[in-house]
Design an enzyme around this catalytic site. Structure first.
Site: not given
Lengths: 65, 470
Positions: B81, B156, B180
């Site tokens: 990420k 996310s 997330s």
């Protein structure tokens, strides 16, 4: 705990140095309002000596069956 | 188990490289080939660093030829990420504001994986500043679900879920502040571990909420999550909130049996208003765990809506505080959804915020008491399967807000309590959309979750299913 209305939110945003329009304040009130309602049974009921660090204590407390 | 390099598990490919059955170059080239095939359909990568990755792979192979092995993940290519700082690399945080930001430090979690021998494939897409549960990103476009392209990935950690699901990377770091890691794991058919607050260092990871942020992996199996967790967990002087003490042998936990373990099924909240297919898959999962030797018992939990509300109050204020300077100086550079979420923090008085924080210990103690008779809980990650990208697009779909609200309903209580939770793939809808469940554990008892997850995956093949290239 009562949830803030749009007028109050507009004033709070001004104090924070991040002014918002009446329309945005209304949207914020609708968006965050349910969180205030959900927390209302807890708000104003916590014992005097309770401090945030009790969380770390609770994390390391062992439960037994 | 597949022998095609990119389709192998992290554990298997790491062993194959160490045993010289595969070279790091072969493995890296296989991943890059899949990335080239899938990226136009998924938008999972923020940046692909093919040339650098192959150079690093060649260096890893040369070192191995000389008998030099960096660690348990020697020569394994990974992507993470795009919120984990790596010195000298751009880290966008999924934002326009940090589009050109070059990190000057390397995050502890990433450094520990690098020390174990991993090499960098590139960086993965994410919700802007990790503040969105769907996978939409108004600056870089939505990330697509590899199993059903018009569905959201969840967020996310949208790129992490999508890329691991499509077998573009063997694993990826995500972060979980309100769901997330678990949401993308759930929707993309992969395994995701939300760690206990304080177990894995957050130093050098983009902050969203200092009280709620956690670092954890998304991978193909519970065993892979165990391998990564064992490398990342433990005290870090750069993050004083981390807990000291020995790191458990998480890999050993994945080999343990379910016999004697008690798994609790909540009597309310997590079983209310479920989509029919999610309810069916929950029932089938519980039945299988029982067949595998677990005792299943009903558990009455404290009011989870209060926990969720407290989580929202804490998150809103802490996120707004982190972003205050940019909210004043550059509000036009936020996407509209994220700007709206950040502005919510302006409406929470300081006393309300601190009340929500003060209650956290008492709430956790009440949860510990209510769950004293079980080793873990099982619950859906979300009450519905992944919605479409179109129906969850705020501003363009009439009911998008209510669709989005449902996605974090079952994840936020866990964040507020700081507990670990393992999301595992448990089935598919008739339309081919993955559905997962979360195993919720005791603080710092990731081992039990990994035991249950690995046992479930030995008895099922949902985690092995590979999406077909469109």
């Amino acid at each position: 705990m009562s949830k803030p209305d749009a007028k109050q939110i507009k004033a709070m945003a001004d104090v924070a140095g991040m002014p918002v329009s009446a329309e945005v304040a209304e949207r914020i009130a609708n968006s965050i309002g349910p969180a205030f309602e959900g927390f209302a049974p807890i708000a104003g009921t916590l014992p005097f000596d309770l401090e945030p660090a009790t969380f770390q204590f609770a994390q390391t407390t062992k439960a037994s069956r | 188990m597949s022998t095609e390099p990119a389709l192998m598990t992290l554990t298997a490919v790491a062993k194959a490289i160490a045993d010289k059955q595969l070279s790091s170059h072969e493995v890296t080239r296989a991943c890059l080939h899949r990335i080239a095939q899938w990226q136009p359909h998924l938008n999972a990568f923020m940046a692909v660093e093919a040339e650098e990755a192959l150079e690093a792979a060649d260096a890893a192979d040369a070192a191995l030829a000389k008998g030099q092995i960096s660690g348990p993940l020697h020569g394994v290519p990974l992507a993470h990420k795009d919120m984990y700082y790596e010195a000298g690399k751009v880290v966008t945080c999924g934002s326009l504001i940090r589009r050109d930001y070059v990190a000057t430090t390397t995050s502890t979690a990433l450094q520990r994986l690098k020390d174990a021998g991993t090499i960098r494939l590139g960086s993965l897409q994410m919700a802007e500043f990790a503040y969105g549960p769907t996978g939409h990103n108004s600056h870089y476009g939505p990330v697509h679900n590899p199993f059903v392209l018009d569905r959201v990935t969840g967020g996310s950690s949208s790129g992490s879920g999508s890329a691991v699901g499509a077998r573009l990377t063997f694993a990826a770091l995500g972060s979980d502040t309100g769901g997330s890691i678990r949401n993308p794991a759930n929707f993309c058919g992969v395994t995701g571990l939300k760690t206990t607050c304080g177990l894995v260092s957050r130093a050098g990871a983009m902050p969203l909420s200092q009280s709620l942020d956690t670092v954890g992996p998304l991978a193909r199996t519970a065993e892979d999550c165990a391998l990564l967790l064992g490398l990342m967990a433990g005290a870090d002087p750069e993050d004083p909130t981390t807990i000291g003490g020995p790191v458990p042998d998480y890999m050993a936990a994945t080999r343990a049996s379910l016999n004697g373990l008690r798994i609790g099924v909540p009597t309310a909240f997590y079983v209310d208003d479920l989509d029919a297919e999610v309810a069916r898959i929950l029932d089938e999962t519980i039945a299988l765990l029982k067949r595998e030797g677990a005792d299943i018992v009903k558990v009455e939990l404290p009011d989870q809506r209060q926990l969720s509300s407290a989580c929202q109050l804490v998150l809103a204020v802490e996120a707004a505080a982190f972003h205050k300077r940019w909210l004043i100086e550059r509000p036009q550079d936020y996407g509209p959804q994220v700007l709206m979420r950040l502005q919510n923090g302006l409406a929470v008085p300081g006393v309300s915020y601190l009340e929500a924080l003060r209650w956290r210990g008492a709430a956790l103690a009440a949860h510990v008491a209510a769950t004293a008779g079980v080793d873990a809980l099982i619950a859906p990650v979300a009450p519905v399967p992944a919605p479409t990208i179109a129906e969850s697009d705020v501003g363009n779909a009439p009911n998008a807000e209510s669709v989005i609200q449902r996605l974090t309903r079952f994840t936020r209580p866990v964040n507020y309590l700081g507990l670990p939770a393992l999301a595992i793939p448990c089935g598919f809808t008739a339309g081919g959309v993955p559905v997962g469940m979360q195993l919720i554990g005791r603080s710092f008892d990731e081992s039990t979750l990994l035991t249950i997850g690995a046992a479930f995956q030995r008895a099922t093949d949902f985690h092995d299913r590979v999406p077909a290239l469109p």
